[in-house]
Motif scaffolding. Structure first.
Motif, short mmCIF file in Angstrom:
data_model
loop_
_atom_site.label_atom_id
_atom_site.label_comp_id
_atom_site.label_asym_id
_atom_site.label_seq_id
_atom_site.Cartn_x
_atom_site.Cartn_y
_atom_site.Cartn_z
N SER A 63 61.09 24.85 76.50
CA SER A 63 61.64 25.59 77.62
C SER A 63 61.54 24.78 78.91
O SER A 63 60.54 24.09 79.15
CB SER A 63 60.86 26.91 77.79
N PRO A 64 62.59 24.83 79.75
CA PRO A 64 62.52 24.13 81.05
C PRO A 64 61.44 24.69 81.96
O PRO A 64 61.05 24.06 82.94
CB PRO A 64 63.92 24.35 81.65
N LEU A 65 60.94 25.89 81.63
CA LEU A 65 59.87 26.49 82.43
C LEU A 65 58.53 25.79 82.22
O LEU A 65 57.62 25.96 83.04
CB LEU A 65 59.73 27.98 82.09
N THR A 173 61.86 29.35 91.97
CA THR A 173 62.72 28.43 91.21
C THR A 173 62.77 28.82 89.74
O THR A 173 63.83 28.79 89.11
CB THR A 173 62.20 26.99 91.35
N SER A 174 61.62 29.21 89.19
CA SER A 174 61.56 29.61 87.78
C SER A 174 62.39 30.86 87.52
O SER A 174 63.08 30.96 86.50
CB SER A 174 60.11 29.85 87.36
N HIS A 176 65.02 31.80 89.15
CA HIS A 176 66.43 31.40 89.20
C HIS A 176 66.83 30.71 87.90
O HIS A 176 67.96 30.87 87.42
CB HIS A 176 66.69 30.49 90.40
N GLN A 177 65.92 29.92 87.33
CA GLN A 177 66.22 29.20 86.09
C GLN A 177 66.51 30.15 84.94
O GLN A 177 67.33 29.84 84.07
CB GLN A 177 65.07 28.28 85.72
N ILE A 178 65.84 31.28 84.90
CA ILE A 178 66.05 32.22 83.80
C ILE A 178 67.01 33.35 84.19
O ILE A 178 67.22 34.29 83.42
CB ILE A 178 64.71 32.83 83.32
#
Length: 233
Positions: A63-65, A173-174, A176-178
């Motif tokens: 995951s990018p997180l 930011t996280s 927004h990512q999801i």
């Protein structure tokens, strides 16, 4: 006799040529076989490698997180360090404030039960982490202003405010990512600070609650790392 001798010689020469031709043909055949065999073997290896790649399990999606969680945890550690020094009191001096009534009722009520942590979800937990960090920042900024008005040191209040803002930015930011909504902050109702002693009492209370928030945050982030299958370092 001469004719017969010449005939024998010519036959031997022919047989010699045929022998050399046969050896050359055999050599050429063997070389061709080796080359063909090598090419076939190489092709076999390539096909086998491709088969192994397709048959073996592909690496799990990361995951990018994961990178964001890895940045948030050190930020929480820095916040923990600065929050412990909000009041600049020793452990012995803190004993005198053990029975002091808590008055910052607008601070988040943080849950630490096993049932709560077992039901965590990434989007909901990040939203909660963002709301909590924003709430604590508003309280720390309020304390910083109160201390400034009393001509007290604001070093650690300012440091805590910076770390809370940086943590909020990472969580923002996280979210927004999801594709999750970022919660809106509402200004809390805070008491007046009329004396330096009041400022000290609020510093102690806010320090304790911030430490609890940091412990909660690290536990949540560790759990989210496991949910997101982040690699262990």
């Amino acid at each position: 006799m001469l004719h017969i001798f010449r005939g024998n010689v010519e036959q031997k020469q022919i047989r010699g040529k045929n022998h050399h031709f046969s050896l050359f043909s055999l050599h050429l055949f063997l070389v061709s076989a080796v080359i063909y065999g090598s090419a076939s073997f190489l092709l076999y290896l390539l096909l086998l490698a491709e088969l192994l790649v397709h048959s073996s399990g592909r690496p799990a999606h990361i995951s990018p997180l994961c990178g964001m969680f890895g940045s948030m945890i050190p930020q929480v550690d820095r916040l923990m360090n600065s929050s412990k020094r909000l009041h600049d009191l020793t452990k012995e001096e803190l004993v005198n404030f053990a029975a002091v009534e808590h008055r910052l009722h607008s601070l988040p009520h943080i849950q630490h039960t096993a049932a709560y942590f077992s039901s965590l979800k990434v989007n909901e937990s990040l939203s909660q982490l963002f709301s909590y960090s924003q709430s604590f920042k508003l309280h720390v900024d309020w304390l910083k202003t109160a201390k400034e008005n009393m001509s007290l040191s604001v070093q650690w209040a300012e440091s805590s405010s910076i770390h809370l803002q940086q943590l909020s930015n990472l969580v923002n930011t996280s979210l927004h990512q999801i594709g999750a909504d970022v919660p809106q902050s509402t200004p809390p109702s805070l008491p007046d600070v009329s004396t330096a002693f009041d400022a000290l009492k609020f510093s102690v209370e806010l320090s304790e609650r911030l430490e609890a928030f940091c412990n909660w945050s690290k536990r949540v982030l560790r759990h989210l790392q496991r949910l997101s299958r982040c690699p262990r370092h």
